[in-house]
Design a protein around this motif. Structure first.
Motif, short mmCIF file in Angstrom:
data_model
loop_
_atom_site.label_atom_id
_atom_site.label_comp_id
_atom_site.label_asym_id
_atom_site.label_seq_id
_atom_site.Cartn_x
_atom_site.Cartn_y
_atom_site.Cartn_z
N GLY A 286 0.85 -1.18 0.00
CA GLY A 286 0.00 0.00 0.00
C GLY A 286 0.89 1.24 0.00
N ALA A 287 0.26 2.39 -0.20
CA ALA A 287 1.06 3.62 -0.32
C ALA A 287 0.44 4.75 0.48
N TRP A 288 1.31 5.69 0.83
CA TRP A 288 0.90 6.95 1.43
C TRP A 288 1.41 8.04 0.49
N ASP A 289 0.50 8.73 -0.17
CA ASP A 289 0.81 9.82 -1.08
C ASP A 289 0.46 11.10 -0.34
N PHE A 290 1.46 11.98 -0.12
CA PHE A 290 1.23 13.16 0.70
C PHE A 290 2.14 14.31 0.29
N PRO B 281 3.42 -5.03 16.73
CA PRO B 281 3.76 -3.62 16.80
C PRO B 281 5.28 -3.40 16.83
N GLN B 282 6.04 -4.26 16.13
CA GLN B 282 7.50 -4.21 16.24
C GLN B 282 8.25 -3.57 15.08
N ARG B 283 7.71 -3.61 13.86
CA ARG B 283 8.56 -3.24 12.73
C ARG B 283 7.73 -2.76 11.53
N ILE B 284 8.27 -1.73 10.86
CA ILE B 284 7.71 -1.26 9.60
C ILE B 284 8.89 -1.02 8.66
N ALA B 285 8.83 -1.58 7.45
CA ALA B 285 9.83 -1.30 6.42
C ALA B 285 9.11 -0.55 5.30
N LEU B 286 9.79 0.44 4.74
CA LEU B 286 9.15 1.27 3.73
C LEU B 286 10.15 1.78 2.71
N ILE C 154 5.32 7.14 0.05
CA ILE C 154 5.85 6.01 0.82
C ILE C 154 5.09 4.76 0.41
N THR C 155 5.84 3.70 0.13
CA THR C 155 5.25 2.38 -0.11
C THR C 155 5.65 1.51 1.07
N TRP C 156 4.67 0.90 1.70
CA TRP C 156 4.92 0.02 2.85
C TRP C 156 5.41 -1.33 2.34
#
Length: 190
Positions: free
Chosen positions: A64-68, A90-95, A82-84
């Protein structure tokens, strides 16, 4: 054979392309992680001091993406995408973060959230495609200071949310139950 540095530690091939920023935040791990998962939270703290954020679209899921757009205090607008890549609550997010979906200069970030009681240590580990892009981000865009300010904004925001939630008795407030679909056509949160 692994390469090691002078002090015997393994040398990283990406060391000259990295920025690592960390902070201990006075809020539980789940809340700090949640602040990254909902646009209603992100719009209230994302970015360095003086910046605001307008979301065009937001889909928090792998691929998914965040366009801002980030609006600088001097009136400059910065198109962001940002593309996830990985989400492990609740430990990790890579983007992957760039100016657009196919930005060849996009950089990779991994955020880790380590809970310790009512506190959370967050680490933002960013790797740029080249040393030159990393140096430009540091020198021209003040990426280290901006990252530290962003984590300061996050800390202040989640501390406020934690206080509000701890004093609220009874059902969730309207703000706590708002969904991501409540975004106006101009990208502002309704």
């Amino acid at each position: 054979m692994a390469t090691t540095s002078d002090d015997g530690e393994p040398a990283r091939a990406t060391a000259d392309r990295e920025i690592v920023i960390s902070r201990v935040i006075d809020a539980p791990q789940e809340l700090v992680f949640e602040a990254f998962t909902r646009v209603r939270h992100l719009s209230r703290w994302w970015g360095p001091e003086g910046f605001t954020t307008t979301t065009r679209s937001f889909e928090f899921q792998v691929d998914g993406a965040w366009d801002f757009v980030m609006h600088g205090p001097d009136g400059t607008d910065y198109q962001e995408w940002i593309t996830w890549r990985e989400i492990v609550p609740p430990q990790r997010i890579a983007l992957l973060h760039g100016e657009s979906r196919d930005d060849p200069n996009a950089f990779e970030s991994v955020l880790t959230f380590e809970g310790a009681g009512e506190k959370t240590r967050i680490v933002m580990h960013t790797v740029f495609p080249t040393k030159e892009l990393r140096d430009e981000a540091v020198e021209k865009y003040h990426a280290i200071e901006g990252g530290e300010q962003t984590l300061n904004n996050l800390a202040a925001y989640v501390a406020q949310v934690a206080r509000e939630r701890s004093t609220a008795r009874g059902p969730a407030t309207a703000d706590e139950t708002m969904t991501e679909q409540e975004i106006g056509q101009d990208g502002t949160v309704l």
